[in-house]
Enzyme design. Sequence first.
Site, PDB file in Angstrom:
ATOM      1  N   GLU A  83      -6.911   4.916   7.736  1.00 10.20           N
ATOM      2  CA  GLU A  83      -6.573   6.328   7.474  1.00 10.20           C
ATOM      3  C   GLU A  83      -7.732   7.026   6.775  1.00 10.20           C
ATOM      4  OE1 GLU A  83      -2.791   5.641   5.578  1.00 10.20           O
ATOM      5  OE2 GLU A  83      -1.947   5.056   7.517  1.00 10.20           O
ATOM      6  N   HIS A 139      -9.538   1.470   4.578  1.00  9.57           N
ATOM      7  CA  HIS A 139      -8.298   1.656   5.345  1.00  9.57           C
ATOM      8  C   HIS A 139      -8.571   2.622   6.506  1.00  9.57           C
ATOM      9  CE1 HIS A 139      -4.246   2.678   6.487  1.00  9.57           C
ATOM     10  NE2 HIS A 139      -3.856   1.597   5.849  1.00  9.57           N
ATOM     11  N   SER A 143       3.192  -2.240  10.278  1.00  5.72           N
ATOM     12  CA  SER A 143       4.631  -2.355  10.549  1.00  5.72           C
ATOM     13  C   SER A 143       5.209  -3.726  10.193  1.00  5.72           C
ATOM     14  CB  SER A 143       4.937  -1.990  12.005  1.00  5.72           C
ATOM     15  OG  SER A 143       4.551  -0.660  12.276  1.00  5.72           O
ATOM     16  N   ASN A 159       0.876  -1.177   0.000  1.00  7.41           N
ATOM     17  CA  ASN A 159       0.000   0.000   0.000  1.00  7.41           C
ATOM     18  C   ASN A 159       0.910   1.222   0.000  1.00  7.41           C
ATOM     19  OD1 ASN A 159      -1.785   2.056   0.511  1.00  7.41           O
ATOM     20  ND2 ASN A 159      -2.314   1.391   2.599  1.00  7.41           N
ATOM     21  N   TRP A 160       1.026   1.857  -1.163  1.00  2.84           N
ATOM     22  CA  TRP A 160       1.974   2.977  -1.283  1.00  2.84           C
ATOM     23  C   TRP A 160       1.437   4.262  -0.661  1.00  2.84           C
ATOM     24  CZ3 TRP A 160       5.719   3.567  -6.000  1.00  2.84           C
ATOM     25  CH2 TRP A 160       6.609   2.492  -5.996  1.00  2.84           C
ATOM     26  N   GLY A 200       2.709  -1.267   4.281  1.00  2.00           N
ATOM     27  CA  GLY A 200       2.790   0.139   3.908  1.00  2.00           C
ATOM     28  C   GLY A 200       4.228   0.553   3.639  1.00  2.00           C
ATOM     29  N   GLY A 201       4.873   1.122   4.637  1.00  2.00           N
ATOM     30  CA  GLY A 201       6.207   1.701   4.488  1.00  2.00           C
ATOM     31  C   GLY A 201       7.209   0.778   3.807  1.00  2.00           C
ATOM     32  N   GLU A 224      -5.677  -4.677  10.511  1.00  2.00           N
ATOM     33  CA  GLU A 224      -4.600  -3.731  10.779  1.00  2.00           C
ATOM     34  C   GLU A 224      -4.912  -2.950  12.055  1.00  2.00           C
ATOM     35  OE1 GLU A 224      -2.465  -2.647   6.818  1.00  2.00           O
ATOM     36  OE2 GLU A 224      -4.180  -1.333   7.061  1.00  2.00           O
TER      37      GLU A 224
END
Length: 248
Positions: free
Chosen positions: A93, A91, A207, A8-9, A228-229, A162
Amino acid sequence: MRALVAGNWKMHGTSADLGEIVAIANASRAYPGVDVALCVPATLVHRATESVPGFAIGAQDVHHAEKGAHTGCISTAMLKDAGARLTIVGHSERREAQRETDPDIRAKAEAALSAGLQVILCVGESLEVREAGRAVEAVVAQLEASLPSTEFAHDALTIAYEPIWAIGTGKVAGPADIAEMHLALRDCLLRRFGDGACDVRILYGGSVKASNAAQIFAIDNVDGALVGGASLTAAEFVPIVAAAAVTG
Ligand code: PGA
């Protein structure tokens, strides 16, 4: 069940980063037993699909309506036209910043599945809910209210658990907590879909990195990861795919 490792960019990436997508797609071919996908910013979907034919490129959100007066929104037909095969919905966010509700998420999932897109539907609890001992109850309720009620092929749906407090923080839920949550989510899917629940993958996210992926993939009912990251570079992402190939 085949493992899925999806990146997930978020709001990262321009055409300057297409080389990284190519590197991830090429390296992923070494792991044919694992499904790999990258959910990139909408502006990159088309160019990404052209850069890596055959590799699964997805979006990070979609509108539930077919078309209409929805400034700034993107429809399922637009995503498909750009070459997307899948989309994330729900998501945390977006649930938080865009105030998306469970019924909103359900409508998006229904629209995407009906249009032939695969869906990664996210659920997860806040730290406050976890500390109050209500995580399982809250996340199962969130899933029940967000699940599509239309007809669809069950293997087109993936759930991503998540915990909000684990996203981008370097904190990971403990193996026992992940196992407990994923079992509760599987039970919820079984109640809703019967045997079809066995085709719905449940990813863990928050993470996930090369250093913890193998341990997470070894947990019962963990069918992959939403990353993600660590999905932004091939150097960090491909070892996670490799871990899924070994333990998945
Ligand atoms: P993270 O993000 O891997 O950077 O924690 C995961 C996600 O939000 O999907």
